[in-house]
Design an enzyme around this catalytic site. Structure first.
Site, PDB file in Angstrom:
ATOM      1  N   LYS A  11       0.828  -1.218   0.000  1.00 14.27           N
ATOM      2  CA  LYS A  11       0.000   0.000   0.000  1.00 14.27           C
ATOM      3  C   LYS A  11       0.854   1.257   0.000  1.00 14.27           C
ATOM      4  O   LYS A  11       0.595   2.187  -0.758  1.00 14.27           O
ATOM      5  CB  LYS A  11      -0.913   0.042   1.236  1.00 14.27           C
ATOM      6  CG  LYS A  11      -1.912  -1.096   1.312  1.00 14.27           C
ATOM      7  CD  LYS A  11      -2.863  -0.915   2.491  1.00 14.27           C
ATOM      8  CE  LYS A  11      -2.170  -0.979   3.839  1.00 14.27           C
ATOM      9  NZ  LYS A  11      -1.720  -2.328   4.220  1.00 14.27           N
ATOM     10  N   ARG A  86      -9.497   1.477   9.364  1.00 17.22           N
ATOM     11  CA  ARG A  86      -9.187   0.071   9.608  1.00 17.22           C
ATOM     12  C   ARG A  86     -10.248  -0.603  10.465  1.00 17.22           C
ATOM     13  O   ARG A  86     -10.174  -1.812  10.685  1.00 17.22           O
ATOM     14  CB  ARG A  86      -7.859  -0.037  10.353  1.00 17.22           C
ATOM     15  CG  ARG A  86      -6.648  -0.173   9.467  1.00 17.22           C
ATOM     16  CD  ARG A  86      -5.416  -0.169  10.346  1.00 17.22           C
ATOM     17  NE  ARG A  86      -4.365  -0.984   9.831  1.00 17.22           N
ATOM     18  CZ  ARG A  86      -3.267  -0.503   9.235  1.00 17.22           C
ATOM     19  NH1 ARG A  86      -3.102   0.786   9.049  1.00 17.22           N
ATOM     20  NH2 ARG A  86      -2.331  -1.317   8.819  1.00 17.22           N
ATOM     21  N   ARG A 125      11.370  -6.625   4.718  1.00 20.98           N
ATOM     22  CA  ARG A 125      11.316  -5.246   5.202  1.00 20.98           C
ATOM     23  C   ARG A 125      11.858  -5.148   6.629  1.00 20.98           C
ATOM     24  O   ARG A 125      12.507  -4.164   6.984  1.00 20.98           O
ATOM     25  CB  ARG A 125       9.864  -4.740   5.169  1.00 20.98           C
ATOM     26  CG  ARG A 125       9.741  -3.283   5.570  1.00 20.98           C
ATOM     27  CD  ARG A 125       8.369  -2.729   5.275  1.00 20.98           C
ATOM     28  NE  ARG A 125       7.386  -3.215   6.222  1.00 20.98           N
ATOM     29  CZ  ARG A 125       6.080  -2.965   6.151  1.00 20.98           C
ATOM     30  NH1 ARG A 125       5.605  -2.251   5.152  1.00 20.98           N
ATOM     31  NH2 ARG A 125       5.250  -3.432   7.047  1.00 20.98           N
ATOM     32  N   ARG A 131      11.892  -2.402  11.197  1.00 21.79           N
ATOM     33  CA  ARG A 131      10.623  -2.078  11.857  1.00 21.79           C
ATOM     34  C   ARG A 131      10.359  -3.039  12.994  1.00 21.79           C
ATOM     35  O   ARG A 131      10.394  -4.247  12.810  1.00 21.79           O
ATOM     36  CB  ARG A 131       9.473  -2.126  10.838  1.00 21.79           C
ATOM     37  CG  ARG A 131       9.248  -0.783  10.194  1.00 21.79           C
ATOM     38  CD  ARG A 131       8.132  -0.814   9.199  1.00 21.79           C
ATOM     39  NE  ARG A 131       6.863  -1.319   9.728  1.00 21.79           N
ATOM     40  CZ  ARG A 131       5.701  -1.056   9.173  1.00 21.79           C
ATOM     41  NH1 ARG A 131       5.618  -0.277   8.116  1.00 21.79           N
ATOM     42  NH2 ARG A 131       4.601  -1.563   9.684  1.00 21.79           N
ATOM     43  N   ARG A 142      -0.558  -9.242  13.069  1.00 23.89           N
ATOM     44  CA  ARG A 142      -1.097  -8.160  12.229  1.00 23.89           C
ATOM     45  C   ARG A 142      -1.980  -8.705  11.115  1.00 23.89           C
ATOM     46  O   ARG A 142      -2.982  -8.088  10.744  1.00 23.89           O
ATOM     47  CB  ARG A 142       0.038  -7.312  11.657  1.00 23.89           C
ATOM     48  CG  ARG A 142       0.561  -6.318  12.703  1.00 23.89           C
ATOM     49  CD  ARG A 142       1.929  -5.785  12.373  1.00 23.89           C
ATOM     50  NE  ARG A 142       1.981  -5.138  11.092  1.00 23.89           N
ATOM     51  CZ  ARG A 142       3.030  -5.195  10.260  1.00 23.89           C
ATOM     52  NH1 ARG A 142       4.093  -5.881  10.585  1.00 23.89           N
ATOM     53  NH2 ARG A 142       2.993  -4.560   9.120  1.00 23.89           N
TER      54      ARG A 142
HETATM   55  P1  ADP Z   1       0.856  -2.271   7.680  1.00 23.12           P
HETATM   56  O1  ADP Z   1      -0.161  -1.885   6.667  1.00 23.12           O
HETATM   57  O2  ADP Z   1       2.036  -2.955   7.060  1.00 23.12           O
HETATM   58  O3  ADP Z   1       0.269  -2.987   8.842  1.00 23.12           O
HETATM   59  P2  ADP Z   1       1.053   0.466   8.675  1.00 23.12           P
HETATM   60  O4  ADP Z   1       2.283   1.267   8.572  1.00 23.12           O
HETATM   61  O5  ADP Z   1      -0.098   0.902   7.860  1.00 23.12           O
HETATM   62  O6  ADP Z   1       1.526  -1.002   8.307  1.00 23.12           O
HETATM   63  O7  ADP Z   1       0.581   0.379  10.201  1.00 23.12           O
HETATM   64  C1  ADP Z   1       1.440  -0.038  11.227  1.00 23.12           C
HETATM   65  C2  ADP Z   1       0.689  -0.117  12.540  1.00 23.12           C
HETATM   66  O8  ADP Z   1       0.190   1.189  12.920  1.00 23.12           O
HETATM   67  C3  ADP Z   1      -0.541  -1.011  12.566  1.00 23.12           C
HETATM   68  O9  ADP Z   1      -0.222  -2.368  12.780  1.00 23.12           O
HETATM   69  C4  ADP Z   1      -1.332  -0.392  13.737  1.00 23.12           C
HETATM   70  O10 ADP Z   1      -0.802  -0.791  14.981  1.00 23.12           O
HETATM   71  C5  ADP Z   1      -1.066   1.092  13.596  1.00 23.12           C
HETATM   72  N1  ADP Z   1      -2.115   1.749  12.787  1.00 23.12           N
HETATM   73  C6  ADP Z   1      -1.942   2.327  11.558  1.00 23.12           C
HETATM   74  N2  ADP Z   1      -3.101   2.828  11.102  1.00 23.12           N
HETATM   75  C7  ADP Z   1      -4.052   2.556  12.040  1.00 23.12           C
HETATM   76  C8  ADP Z   1      -5.450   2.789  12.134  1.00 23.12           C
HETATM   77  N3  ADP Z   1      -6.151   3.394  11.160  1.00 23.12           N
HETATM   78  N4  ADP Z   1      -6.090   2.375  13.261  1.00 23.12           N
HETATM   79  C9  ADP Z   1      -5.433   1.758  14.250  1.00 23.12           C
HETATM   80  N5  ADP Z   1      -4.115   1.481  14.212  1.00 23.12           N
HETATM   81  C10 ADP Z   1      -3.419   1.868  13.122  1.00 23.12           C
END
Ligand code: ADP
Length: 189
Positions: A11, A86, A125, A131, A142
């Site tokens: 994404k 989400r 990654r 990370r 996740r």
């Molecule tokens: P990925 O899509 O690879 O899981 P992101 O960088 O989008 O990685 O998100 C990393 C983390 O940040 C998520 O696992 C969550 O803990 C938190 N996070 C990101 N966006 C949200 C959201 N909209 N609501 C709740 N937690 C979020």
């Protein structure tokens, strides 16, 4: 626009390319959280424990952040949200925020990839970017959280005629061409 898909679907990479192509900001809640963690802001300190465990940050911390960001001038002519909404309650909050701004979504890009491929990418990654949410247990968690809490959102947007599924397997350029093609199609409510 929104871009959705499981963790590791690509994404962020595609969001950056779309943002450049359409001159709109790509707004990634994950990136915003990570930069707050790096800068040790109060928000960063608060959200670190959730992110490191692979759990979602509570909606009340996430929603306000997004509505503030969407109110900034660079988002006035369009935006791409990556990693938000989400949860169903974030969908409702976003609906209200956009309605208050007199705007609405027109494309929800859903990147599809298989789980094995995604886990492989996330391992890579973890090594490259260090990370802390890319360890094996956390990656698995996740994926579970995504399937439980976020995958159901796709049905909500599909009912609104906004979903464009894009095959996320292939080179970055191949996927980008598919995404651009989806965006060039009108939404079909
Ligand atoms: P990925 O899509 O690879 O899981 P992101 O960088 O989008 O990685 O998100 C990393 C983390 O940040 C998520 O696992 C969550 O803990 C938190 N996070 C990101 N966006 C949200 C959201 N909209 N609501 C709740 N937690 C979020």
């Amino acid at each position: 626009m929104l871009i959705m898909g499981p963790p590791g679907a690509g994404k962020g990479t595609q969001a950056e390319l779309v943002a450049k192509r359409f001159s709109v900001p790509a707004i990634s809640t994950g990136d915003i959280f990570r930069s707050n963690i790096a800068a040790r802001t109060p928000l960063g300190v608060e959200v670190k424990k959730y992110i490191d465990a692979g759990e979602y940050v509570p909606d009340e911390l996430t929603n306000d952040l997004v509505s503030d960001r969407l109110a900034q001038p660079d988002a006035a002519d369009g935006f791409l949200l990556d990693g938000y909404p989400r949860t169903l309650s974030q969908v409702e909050f976003l609906d209200q925020t956009l309605a208050a701004q007199g705007t609405e979504l027109d494309h929800v890009i859903v990147l599809t990839v298989d789980v094995d491929e995604v886990v492989k990418r996330l391992h890579k990654r973890a090594v490259e970017e260090g990370r802390t949410d890319d360890s094996e247990d956390v990656i698995r968690r996740r994926q579970e959280v995504y399937l439980e809490q976020t995958a159901p959102l796709i049905a909500v947007y599909r009912d609104r005629g906004l979903v464009f599924e894009v095959d996320g397997l292939g080179s970055v350029e191949e996927v980008a061409a598919r995404v651009a093609d989806a965006i060039s199609q009108p939404p079909h409510p």
